[in-house]
Design a protein around this motif. Structure first.
Motif, PDB file in Angstrom:
ATOM      1  N   THR A 204      21.058  11.439 -22.270  1.00  0.00           N
ATOM      2  CA  THR A 204      22.464  11.282 -22.629  1.00  0.00           C
ATOM      3  C   THR A 204      22.640   9.927 -23.299  1.00  0.00           C
ATOM      4  O   THR A 204      22.120   8.925 -22.817  1.00  0.00           O
ATOM      5  N   LEU A 205      23.368   9.925 -24.412  1.00  0.00           N
ATOM      6  CA  LEU A 205      23.653   8.656 -25.080  1.00  0.00           C
ATOM      7  C   LEU A 205      24.896   8.057 -24.425  1.00  0.00           C
ATOM      8  O   LEU A 205      26.017   8.269 -24.869  1.00  0.00           O
ATOM      9  N   HIS A 206      24.667   7.326 -23.345  1.00  0.00           N
ATOM     10  CA  HIS A 206      25.780   6.782 -22.575  1.00  0.00           C
ATOM     11  C   HIS A 206      26.589   5.773 -23.373  1.00  0.00           C
ATOM     12  O   HIS A 206      27.782   5.604 -23.137  1.00  0.00           O
ATOM     13  N   ASP A 207      25.923   5.089 -24.328  1.00  0.00           N
ATOM     14  CA  ASP A 207      26.666   4.100 -25.110  1.00  0.00           C
ATOM     15  C   ASP A 207      27.688   4.781 -26.023  1.00  0.00           C
ATOM     16  O   ASP A 207      28.792   4.282 -26.205  1.00  0.00           O
ATOM     17  N   ASP A 208      27.313   5.966 -26.573  1.00  0.00           N
ATOM     18  CA  ASP A 208      28.268   6.724 -27.386  1.00  0.00           C
ATOM     19  C   ASP A 208      29.449   7.179 -26.536  1.00  0.00           C
ATOM     20  O   ASP A 208      30.598   7.138 -26.967  1.00  0.00           O
ATOM     21  N   LEU A 209      29.133   7.607 -25.317  1.00  0.00           N
ATOM     22  CA  LEU A 209      30.164   8.072 -24.394  1.00  0.00           C
ATOM     23  C   LEU A 209      31.131   6.930 -24.055  1.00  0.00           C
ATOM     24  O   LEU A 209      32.357   7.094 -24.081  1.00  0.00           O
ATOM     25  N   ALA A 210      30.550   5.758 -23.786  1.00  0.00           N
ATOM     26  CA  ALA A 210      31.370   4.607 -23.406  1.00  0.00           C
ATOM     27  C   ALA A 210      32.295   4.194 -24.538  1.00  0.00           C
ATOM     28  O   ALA A 210      33.497   3.972 -24.330  1.00  0.00           O
TER      29      ALA A 210
ATOM     30  N   SER B 194      29.326   1.462 -19.201  1.00  0.00           N
ATOM     31  CA  SER B 194      28.541   0.467 -19.937  1.00  0.00           C
ATOM     32  C   SER B 194      27.672  -0.356 -18.998  1.00  0.00           C
ATOM     33  O   SER B 194      26.497  -0.602 -19.286  1.00  0.00           O
ATOM     34  N   ILE B 195      28.253  -0.780 -17.880  1.00  0.00           N
ATOM     35  CA  ILE B 195      27.500  -1.628 -16.947  1.00  0.00           C
ATOM     36  C   ILE B 195      26.485  -0.787 -16.173  1.00  0.00           C
ATOM     37  O   ILE B 195      25.332  -1.168 -16.025  1.00  0.00           O
ATOM     38  N   ARG B 196      26.909   0.397 -15.748  1.00  0.00           N
ATOM     39  CA  ARG B 196      26.045   1.268 -14.944  1.00  0.00           C
ATOM     40  C   ARG B 196      24.811   1.694 -15.740  1.00  0.00           C
ATOM     41  O   ARG B 196      23.711   1.779 -15.201  1.00  0.00           O
ATOM     42  N   HIS B 197      24.974   2.001 -17.021  1.00  0.00           N
ATOM     43  CA  HIS B 197      23.867   2.545 -17.818  1.00  0.00           C
ATOM     44  C   HIS B 197      23.281   1.528 -18.787  1.00  0.00           C
ATOM     45  O   HIS B 197      22.583   1.903 -19.713  1.00  0.00           O
ATOM     46  N   TRP B 198      23.587   0.261 -18.563  1.00  0.00           N
ATOM     47  CA  TRP B 198      23.090  -0.791 -19.457  1.00  0.00           C
ATOM     48  C   TRP B 198      21.574  -0.704 -19.604  1.00  0.00           C
ATOM     49  O   TRP B 198      21.024  -0.856 -20.689  1.00  0.00           O
ATOM     50  N   LYS B 199      20.874  -0.439 -18.504  1.00  0.00           N
ATOM     51  CA  LYS B 199      19.416  -0.425 -18.527  1.00  0.00           C
ATOM     52  C   LYS B 199      18.823   0.985 -18.548  1.00  0.00           C
ATOM     53  O   LYS B 199      17.615   1.145 -18.580  1.00  0.00           O
ATOM     54  N   THR B 200      19.667   2.017 -18.494  1.00  0.00           N
ATOM     55  CA  THR B 200      19.154   3.381 -18.538  1.00  0.00           C
ATOM     56  C   THR B 200      18.502   3.632 -19.890  1.00  0.00           C
ATOM     57  O   THR B 200      19.091   3.282 -20.909  1.00  0.00           O
ATOM     58  N   PRO B 201      17.297   4.230 -19.904  1.00  0.00           N
ATOM     59  CA  PRO B 201      16.689   4.536 -21.204  1.00  0.00           C
ATOM     60  C   PRO B 201      17.621   5.431 -22.005  1.00  0.00           C
ATOM     61  O   PRO B 201      18.079   6.458 -21.510  1.00  0.00           O
ATOM     62  N   CYS B 202      17.923   5.010 -23.201  1.00  0.00           N
ATOM     63  CA  CYS B 202      18.936   5.715 -23.986  1.00  0.00           C
ATOM     64  C   CYS B 202      18.279   6.679 -24.958  1.00  0.00           C
ATOM     65  O   CYS B 202      17.900   7.769 -24.604  1.00  0.00           O
ATOM     66  N   SER B 203      18.095   6.237 -26.163  1.00  0.00           N
ATOM     67  CA  SER B 203      17.486   7.083 -27.178  1.00  0.00           C
ATOM     68  C   SER B 203      15.994   6.796 -27.231  1.00  0.00           C
ATOM     69  O   SER B 203      15.533   5.766 -26.766  1.00  0.00           O
ATOM     70  N   ILE B 204      15.231   7.725 -27.790  1.00  0.00           N
ATOM     71  CA  ILE B 204      13.792   7.495 -27.939  1.00  0.00           C
ATOM     72  C   ILE B 204      13.574   6.431 -29.010  1.00  0.00           C
ATOM     73  O   ILE B 204      12.687   5.596 -28.899  1.00  0.00           O
ATOM     74  N   VAL B 205      14.416   6.454 -30.044  1.00  0.00           N
ATOM     75  CA  VAL B 205      14.327   5.407 -31.068  1.00  0.00           C
ATOM     76  C   VAL B 205      15.041   4.159 -30.544  1.00  0.00           C
ATOM     77  O   VAL B 205      16.008   4.267 -29.797  1.00  0.00           O
ATOM     78  N   PRO B 206      14.552   2.970 -30.917  1.00  0.00           N
ATOM     79  CA  PRO B 206      15.182   1.736 -30.423  1.00  0.00           C
ATOM     80  C   PRO B 206      16.668   1.682 -30.801  1.00  0.00           C
ATOM     81  O   PRO B 206      17.057   2.073 -31.893  1.00  0.00           O
ATOM     82  N   ARG B 207      17.452   1.208 -29.880  1.00  0.00           N
ATOM     83  CA  ARG B 207      18.900   1.196 -30.063  1.00  0.00           C
ATOM     84  C   ARG B 207      19.439  -0.082 -29.417  1.00  0.00           C
ATOM     85  O   ARG B 207      19.031  -0.450 -28.324  1.00  0.00           O
TER      86      ARG B 207
END
Ligand SMILES: [Zn+2]
Ligand SMILES: [Zn+2]
Length: 162
Positions: free
Chosen positions: A84-90, A119-132
């Motif tokens: 899940t792209l949590h940053d897009d969601l945030a 944003s804070i909860r998923h700050w370190k969650t692996p996001c996309s496979i490509v660097p983001r």
């Protein structure tokens, strides 16, 4: 007190083998193959495994049963097939309500803290496979805080008027 440490605890790990046949009675055997010598201990359930049953995933030694249950529960991040792209969601939560006048603005009292929390909860969650980068999280937190400040001002004004 007599303590016997299984030699499998300290033996170097060999991979891609069908498992050594158990020769002596004193050796520990594989949980799944009673005739095979134990090589490693499963880090999920602690069962002794032969080199055939040992599966190494992201530096973890697991048995087939643990991998299967990990797949079901989604606990093994190395096996995940979607992210899940949590940053897009945030950032969506922080900005989209602003597009709807009044009703959307009212929603920000709930969506702004939610955007900051994601944003804070998923700050370190692996996001996309490509660097983001974390720019979306930063923006989501900034806009979320601005909206909360706005709400505080509104509430202070309401209280003062009374
Ligand atoms: Zn296991
Ligand atoms: Zn085995």
């Amino acid at each position: 007190v007599y303590a016997a440490v299984f030699p499998a605890l300290f033996s170097p790990i060999e991979q891609g083998q069908s498992g050594e046949t158990l020769l002596a009675d004193t050796d520990a055997s594989c949980f799944y193959h009673p005739g095979k010598k134990a090589k490693v201990i499963c880090e999920g359930c602690g069962r002794f495994l032969c080199s055939l049953c040992d599966v190494e995933i992201s530096q973890q030694h697991l048995c087939p049963a643990c991998i299967e249950s990990g797949k079901k529960k989604g606990g093994l991040s190395a096996l995940s097939t979607r992210r899940t792209l949590h940053d897009d969601l945030a950032i969506s939560l922080a900005l989209l309500p602003l597009l709807i006048p009044f009703l959307g603005w009212l929603c920000t009292i709930a969506t702004a803290p939610l955007a900051i929390w994601i944003s804070i909860r998923h700050w370190k969650t692996p996001c996309s496979i490509v660097p983001r980068s974390h720019i979306r999280y930063v923006l989501a937190i900034a806009f979320g805080l601005l909206q909360l400040i706005g709400w505080m001002i509104v509430l202070i004004l309401i209280v003062k008027r009374k």
